[in-house]
Design a protein around this motif. Structure first.
Motif, PDB file in Angstrom:
ATOM      1  N   LYS A   1     -24.131  18.626  19.062  1.00  0.00           N
ATOM      2  CA  LYS A   1     -23.663  18.505  17.676  1.00  0.00           C
ATOM      3  C   LYS A   1     -22.165  18.221  17.710  1.00  0.00           C
ATOM      4  O   LYS A   1     -21.430  18.844  18.482  1.00  0.00           O
ATOM      5  CB  LYS A   1     -23.947  19.796  16.916  1.00  0.00           C
ATOM      6  N   ILE A   2     -21.718  17.287  16.864  1.00  0.00           N
ATOM      7  CA  ILE A   2     -20.299  16.925  16.798  1.00  0.00           C
ATOM      8  C   ILE A   2     -19.851  17.034  15.350  1.00  0.00           C
ATOM      9  O   ILE A   2     -20.561  16.587  14.439  1.00  0.00           O
ATOM     10  CB  ILE A   2     -20.069  15.486  17.307  1.00  0.00           C
ATOM     11  N   GLU A   3     -18.660  17.593  15.156  1.00  0.00           N
ATOM     12  CA  GLU A   3     -18.125  17.738  13.803  1.00  0.00           C
ATOM     13  C   GLU A   3     -16.631  17.432  13.810  1.00  0.00           C
ATOM     14  O   GLU A   3     -15.925  17.791  14.763  1.00  0.00           O
ATOM     15  CB  GLU A   3     -18.366  19.172  13.324  1.00  0.00           C
ATOM     16  N   PHE A   4     -16.162  16.772  12.762  1.00  0.00           N
ATOM     17  CA  PHE A   4     -14.734  16.512  12.604  1.00  0.00           C
ATOM     18  C   PHE A   4     -14.320  16.998  11.221  1.00  0.00           C
ATOM     19  O   PHE A   4     -14.874  16.560  10.210  1.00  0.00           O
ATOM     20  CB  PHE A   4     -14.431  15.019  12.739  1.00  0.00           C
ATOM     21  N   GLU A   5     -13.361  17.942  11.200  1.00  0.00           N
ATOM     22  CA  GLU A   5     -12.901  18.469   9.924  1.00  0.00           C
ATOM     23  C   GLU A   5     -11.431  18.842  10.035  1.00  0.00           C
ATOM     24  O   GLU A   5     -11.031  19.563  10.954  1.00  0.00           O
ATOM     25  CB  GLU A   5     -13.724  19.700   9.534  1.00  0.00           C
TER      26      GLU A   5
ATOM     27  N   THR B   1      -4.872  13.714  11.545  1.00  0.00           N
ATOM     28  CA  THR B   1      -5.803  13.517  10.418  1.00  0.00           C
ATOM     29  C   THR B   1      -5.833  12.063   9.963  1.00  0.00           C
ATOM     30  O   THR B   1      -6.649  11.700   9.129  1.00  0.00           O
ATOM     31  CB  THR B   1      -5.432  14.426   9.237  1.00  0.00           C
ATOM     32  N   SER B   2      -4.947  11.237  10.513  1.00  0.00           N
ATOM     33  CA  SER B   2      -4.904   9.823  10.123  1.00  0.00           C
ATOM     34  C   SER B   2      -5.920   9.012  10.929  1.00  0.00           C
ATOM     35  O   SER B   2      -5.586   8.050  11.598  1.00  0.00           O
ATOM     36  CB  SER B   2      -3.495   9.270  10.310  1.00  0.00           C
ATOM     37  N   VAL B   3      -7.189   9.452  10.860  1.00  0.00           N
ATOM     38  CA  VAL B   3      -8.267   8.740  11.531  1.00  0.00           C
ATOM     39  C   VAL B   3      -9.357   8.434  10.509  1.00  0.00           C
ATOM     40  O   VAL B   3      -9.428   9.047   9.450  1.00  0.00           O
ATOM     41  CB  VAL B   3      -8.860   9.561  12.703  1.00  0.00           C
ATOM     42  N   LYS B   4     -10.202   7.500  10.868  1.00  0.00           N
ATOM     43  CA  LYS B   4     -11.333   7.126  10.003  1.00  0.00           C
ATOM     44  C   LYS B   4     -12.520   8.017  10.367  1.00  0.00           C
ATOM     45  O   LYS B   4     -13.359   7.657  11.184  1.00  0.00           O
ATOM     46  CB  LYS B   4     -11.694   5.659  10.211  1.00  0.00           C
ATOM     47  N   SER B   5     -12.597   9.181   9.734  1.00  0.00           N
ATOM     48  CA  SER B   5     -13.634  10.148  10.108  1.00  0.00           C
ATOM     49  C   SER B   5     -15.041   9.628   9.824  1.00  0.00           C
ATOM     50  O   SER B   5     -15.988  10.009  10.510  1.00  0.00           O
ATOM     51  CB  SER B   5     -13.410  11.482   9.402  1.00  0.00           C
ATOM     52  N   ASP B   6     -15.166   8.727   8.861  1.00  0.00           N
ATOM     53  CA  ASP B   6     -16.491   8.169   8.552  1.00  0.00           C
ATOM     54  C   ASP B   6     -16.911   7.078   9.545  1.00  0.00           C
ATOM     55  O   ASP B   6     -18.042   6.606   9.513  1.00  0.00           O
ATOM     56  CB  ASP B   6     -16.531   7.635   7.128  1.00  0.00           C
ATOM     57  N   LYS B   7     -16.029   6.702  10.450  1.00  0.00           N
ATOM     58  CA  LYS B   7     -16.318   5.648  11.436  1.00  0.00           C
ATOM     59  C   LYS B   7     -16.395   6.186  12.863  1.00  0.00           C
ATOM     60  O   LYS B   7     -16.417   5.425  13.815  1.00  0.00           O
ATOM     61  CB  LYS B   7     -15.237   4.550  11.376  1.00  0.00           C
ATOM     62  N   ILE B   8     -16.425   7.517  13.033  1.00  0.00           N
ATOM     63  CA  ILE B   8     -16.525   8.102  14.373  1.00  0.00           C
ATOM     64  C   ILE B   8     -17.887   7.755  14.963  1.00  0.00           C
ATOM     65  O   ILE B   8     -18.914   7.875  14.308  1.00  0.00           O
ATOM     66  CB  ILE B   8     -16.319   9.626  14.331  1.00  0.00           C
ATOM     67  N   VAL B   9     -17.873   7.321  16.225  1.00  0.00           N
ATOM     68  CA  VAL B   9     -19.106   6.917  16.912  1.00  0.00           C
ATOM     69  C   VAL B   9     -19.260   7.765  18.174  1.00  0.00           C
ATOM     70  O   VAL B   9     -18.299   7.959  18.919  1.00  0.00           O
ATOM     71  CB  VAL B   9     -19.048   5.420  17.304  1.00  0.00           C
ATOM     72  N   ALA B  10     -20.473   8.261  18.403  1.00  0.00           N
ATOM     73  CA  ALA B  10     -20.746   9.051  19.602  1.00  0.00           C
ATOM     74  C   ALA B  10     -21.968   8.483  20.310  1.00  0.00           C
ATOM     75  O   ALA B  10     -22.971   8.173  19.683  1.00  0.00           O
ATOM     76  CB  ALA B  10     -20.985  10.513  19.228  1.00  0.00           C
ATOM     77  N   LYS B  11     -21.851   8.361  21.640  1.00  0.00           N
ATOM     78  CA  LYS B  11     -22.959   7.878  22.467  1.00  0.00           C
ATOM     79  C   LYS B  11     -23.133   8.825  23.637  1.00  0.00           C
ATOM     80  O   LYS B  11     -22.149   9.281  24.226  1.00  0.00           O
ATOM     81  CB  LYS B  11     -22.673   6.465  22.984  1.00  0.00           C
ATOM     82  N   TYR B  12     -24.388   9.093  23.978  1.00  0.00           N
ATOM     83  CA  TYR B  12     -24.690   9.984  25.101  1.00  0.00           C
ATOM     84  C   TYR B  12     -25.584   9.242  26.083  1.00  0.00           C
ATOM     85  O   TYR B  12     -26.677   8.800  25.734  1.00  0.00           O
ATOM     86  CB  TYR B  12     -25.387  11.245  24.593  1.00  0.00           C
ATOM     87  N   GLU B  13     -25.068   9.084  27.313  1.00  0.00           N
ATOM     88  CA  GLU B  13     -25.815   8.343  28.322  1.00  0.00           C
ATOM     89  C   GLU B  13     -25.456   8.877  29.707  1.00  0.00           C
ATOM     90  O   GLU B  13     -24.286   9.095  30.011  1.00  0.00           O
ATOM     91  CB  GLU B  13     -25.471   6.853  28.223  1.00  0.00           C
ATOM     92  N   ASP B  14     -26.472   9.084  30.528  1.00  0.00           N
ATOM     93  CA  ASP B  14     -26.293   9.533  31.913  1.00  0.00           C
ATOM     94  C   ASP B  14     -25.450  10.799  32.027  1.00  0.00           C
ATOM     95  O   ASP B  14     -24.613  10.929  32.926  1.00  0.00           O
ATOM     96  CB  ASP B  14     -25.687   8.422  32.777  1.00  0.00           C
ATOM     97  N   GLY B  15     -25.633  11.730  31.087  1.00  0.00           N
ATOM     98  CA  GLY B  15     -24.928  13.003  31.159  1.00  0.00           C
ATOM     99  C   GLY B  15     -23.500  12.985  30.656  1.00  0.00           C
ATOM    100  O   GLY B  15     -22.799  13.974  30.774  1.00  0.00           O
ATOM    101  N   VAL B  16     -23.067  11.862  30.091  1.00  0.00           N
ATOM    102  CA  VAL B  16     -21.698  11.752  29.580  1.00  0.00           C
ATOM    103  C   VAL B  16     -21.745  11.446  28.089  1.00  0.00           C
ATOM    104  O   VAL B  16     -22.392  10.491  27.657  1.00  0.00           O
ATOM    105  CB  VAL B  16     -20.903  10.649  30.319  1.00  0.00           C
ATOM    106  N   LEU B  17     -21.074  12.274  27.300  1.00  0.00           N
ATOM    107  CA  LEU B  17     -20.936  12.055  25.869  1.00  0.00           C
ATOM    108  C   LEU B  17     -19.617  11.337  25.638  1.00  0.00           C
ATOM    109  O   LEU B  17     -18.556  11.817  26.061  1.00  0.00           O
ATOM    110  CB  LEU B  17     -20.940  13.382  25.111  1.00  0.00           C
ATOM    111  N   LYS B  18     -19.675  10.174  24.993  1.00  0.00           N
ATOM    112  CA  LYS B  18     -18.467   9.401  24.688  1.00  0.00           C
ATOM    113  C   LYS B  18     -18.297   9.337  23.178  1.00  0.00           C
ATOM    114  O   LYS B  18     -19.214   8.946  22.465  1.00  0.00           O
ATOM    115  CB  LYS B  18     -18.563   7.995  25.271  1.00  0.00           C
ATOM    116  N   VAL B  19     -17.118   9.740  22.725  1.00  0.00           N
ATOM    117  CA  VAL B  19     -16.807   9.769  21.292  1.00  0.00           C
ATOM    118  C   VAL B  19     -15.599   8.878  21.054  1.00  0.00           C
ATOM    119  O   VAL B  19     -14.571   9.024  21.702  1.00  0.00           O
ATOM    120  CB  VAL B  19     -16.508  11.209  20.812  1.00  0.00           C
ATOM    121  N   GLU B  20     -15.751   7.954  20.089  1.00  0.00           N
ATOM    122  CA  GLU B  20     -14.638   7.098  19.685  1.00  0.00           C
ATOM    123  C   GLU B  20     -14.234   7.490  18.272  1.00  0.00           C
ATOM    124  O   GLU B  20     -15.063   7.541  17.367  1.00  0.00           O
ATOM    125  CB  GLU B  20     -15.014   5.620  19.719  1.00  0.00           C
TER     126      GLU B  20
END
Length: 147
Positions: A70-74, A113-132
């Motif tokens: 689970k990922i959350e940004f607040e 806080t100057s990020v686009k929180s609605d555009k955060i992307v997360a991918k999980y592959e081969d045991g590595v979680l990558k969040v942009e």
């Protein structure tokens, strides 16, 4: 423990007692803080880097399914939670050694806080979680001519 190497010819190999004294002297403080180090083992390792357009976070969390993450940004705080389920039953299987952590964990990082929180992307592959985490485009400074 006394340093036995003072009583010996330096050409002789060290005894077990000398080796134990060296170990205690060099690693004693680290062993005292084992509780703190053990707590760190429950948190996935993370790498963070930044480009002009985004922040990138990578977490090593092998053995999980994406449903267990689970990922959350607040308010500028990015938090990753997970739950690693045990693969063996300790009561039935003969466990000889258990070094991997099983259970719930979380990691949190403060980002601007100057990020686009609605555009955060997360991918999980081969045991590595990558969040942009994309940044908001900075407003360009513009010189205004006085007329």
């Amino acid at each position: 423990m006394r340093n036995l190497s003072l009583w010996r010819n330096s050409n002789q190999p060290k005894s077990v007692f000398d080796i134990m004294a060296d170990f205690e002297r060099n690693f004693g403080r680290e062993l005292e803080s084992w509780g703190e180090a053990k707590d760190l083992a429950h948190k996935p390792l993370a790498d963070i880097h930044e480009t002009d357009k985004s922040y990138f976070l990578s977490f090593d969390i092998p053995g999980l399914k994406k449903e267990d993450i689970k990922i959350e940004f607040e308010d500028g705080l990015l938090t990753v939670w997970g739950d690693r389920k045990a693969e063996i039953d300790e009561t039935k299987d003969g466990v000889h050694r258990k070094e991997r952590f099983y259970g719930k964990f979380s990691r949190s990082f403060t980002l601007p806080t100057s990020v686009k929180s609605d555009k955060i992307v997360a991918k999980y592959e081969d045991g590595v979680l990558k969040v942009e985490v994309p940044k908001i485009e900075e407003t360009q400074r513009k010189a205004i001519a006085v007329q």
